[in-house]
Design a protein around this motif. Structure first.
Motif, PDB file in Angstrom:
ATOM      1  N   THR A  63       0.831  -1.206   0.000  1.00 49.09           N
ATOM      2  CA  THR A  63       0.000   0.000   0.000  1.00 49.09           C
ATOM      3  C   THR A  63       0.863   1.252   0.000  1.00 49.09           C
ATOM      4  O   THR A  63       0.597   2.216  -0.740  1.00 49.09           O
ATOM      5  CB  THR A  63      -0.926   0.006   1.227  1.00 49.09           C
ATOM      6  N   ASP A 103       2.447   1.601  -3.493  1.00 48.49           N
ATOM      7  CA  ASP A 103       1.464   2.077  -4.465  1.00 48.49           C
ATOM      8  C   ASP A 103       1.226   3.580  -4.309  1.00 48.49           C
ATOM      9  O   ASP A 103       1.094   4.309  -5.299  1.00 48.49           O
ATOM     10  CB  ASP A 103       0.144   1.317  -4.307  1.00 48.49           C
ATOM     11  N   THR A 104       1.165   4.015  -3.057  1.00 49.99           N
ATOM     12  CA  THR A 104       0.969   5.440  -2.797  1.00 49.99           C
ATOM     13  C   THR A 104       2.160   6.251  -3.287  1.00 49.99           C
ATOM     14  O   THR A 104       2.004   7.311  -3.903  1.00 49.99           O
ATOM     15  CB  THR A 104       0.757   5.681  -1.296  1.00 49.99           C
TER      16      THR A 104
END
Length: 242
Positions: free
Chosen positions: A84, A87-88
């Motif tokens: 996560t 991806d950010t």
């Protein structure tokens, strides 16, 4: 006239001038914490079961199951969390690339304001922003605006393997300690080994972070002793009821 060479910057003792030192310290801290989790959680399981029964097979089964479940949980949780984050980071970098392509002047002004806000004069801040942008526009803007190094993004697989390995190594200590002694000394010997291990991980974590060692060791040991006491009490209570 010969061109003068820039003198090599020599770090002070105990001070590493390395752009990746923060990342490495984070990995080391994560490994220490993973090992600490393995020690405490597995010790709680095996001591709790040992308080309820003296059967070696039951203790082994519970300890191995706890080790496997904990290691997989750590790996899966770390993979999801870091994925996560990655991806950010990639989304933010893509946005920054687009802005640099579509509005370079506004981005240059933004970078100038950032360095001016750190104390540079407006003229020097502008010069720094221009030179850094010419050298590596994305790297300069990503670091100043986002705190991200485009060449050193987090890796979810590395994080998952590191957490799983650290947890497994930590969990093996109480599992081995509970199995080697005779039934009468299992809990005491395991508790002693866990206290020593927790003191070591507390000292290492404090050393890595430059924090007071005694406080870290006491906090680590106190948490582990509390966990073992609670699980032992539950195991003894359940064992007498069953």
């Amino acid at each position: 006239m010969a061109e003068l060479e820039s003198p090599e910057v020599v770090p002070h003792e105990g001070e590493a001038h390395d752009a990746a030192i923060g990342s490495r310290l984070n990995w080391l801290r994560a490994a220490v914490l993973g090992a600490n989790d393995g020690i405490v959680s597995t010790a709680g399981i095996v001591i709790g079961v040992a308080a309820a029964t003296s059967e070696r097979s039951a203790i082994v089964t519970a300890g191995v199951a706890g080790l496997a479940a904990g290691a997989m949980s750590m790996a899966a949780g770390e993979y999801v969390s870091v994925s996560t984050q990655r991806d950010t980071e990639k989304a933010l970098l893509a946005k920054e690339r687009r802005e640099l392509r579509e509005m370079p002047e506004q981005e240059l002004d933004e970078l100038t304001e950032i360095y001016a806000g750190k104390g540079l004069t407006p003229e020097l801040a502008r010069e720094v922003a221009v030179q850094l942008t010419e050298h590596d526009a994305l790297g300069a803007h990503a670091e100043a605006e986002l705190g991200i190094d485009p060449n050193d993004l987090t890796n979810p697989w590395h994080a998952a393997w590191a957490s799983m390995s650290a947890f497994t190594v930590g969990a093996l200590l109480p599992l081995i300690a509970i199995l080697l002694p005779p039934p009468g000394g299992r809990v005491a010997i395991t508790a002693g080994a866990v206290v020593v291990a927790l003191a070591a991980t507390g000292w290492v974590s404090a050393q890595l972070g430059g924090a007071p060692r005694q406080r870290a060791v006491l906090r680590n040991v106190a948490g582990g002793v509390l966990a073992m006491a609670v699980t032992y009490g539950i195991g003894a209570l359940v064992g007498t009821q069953l």
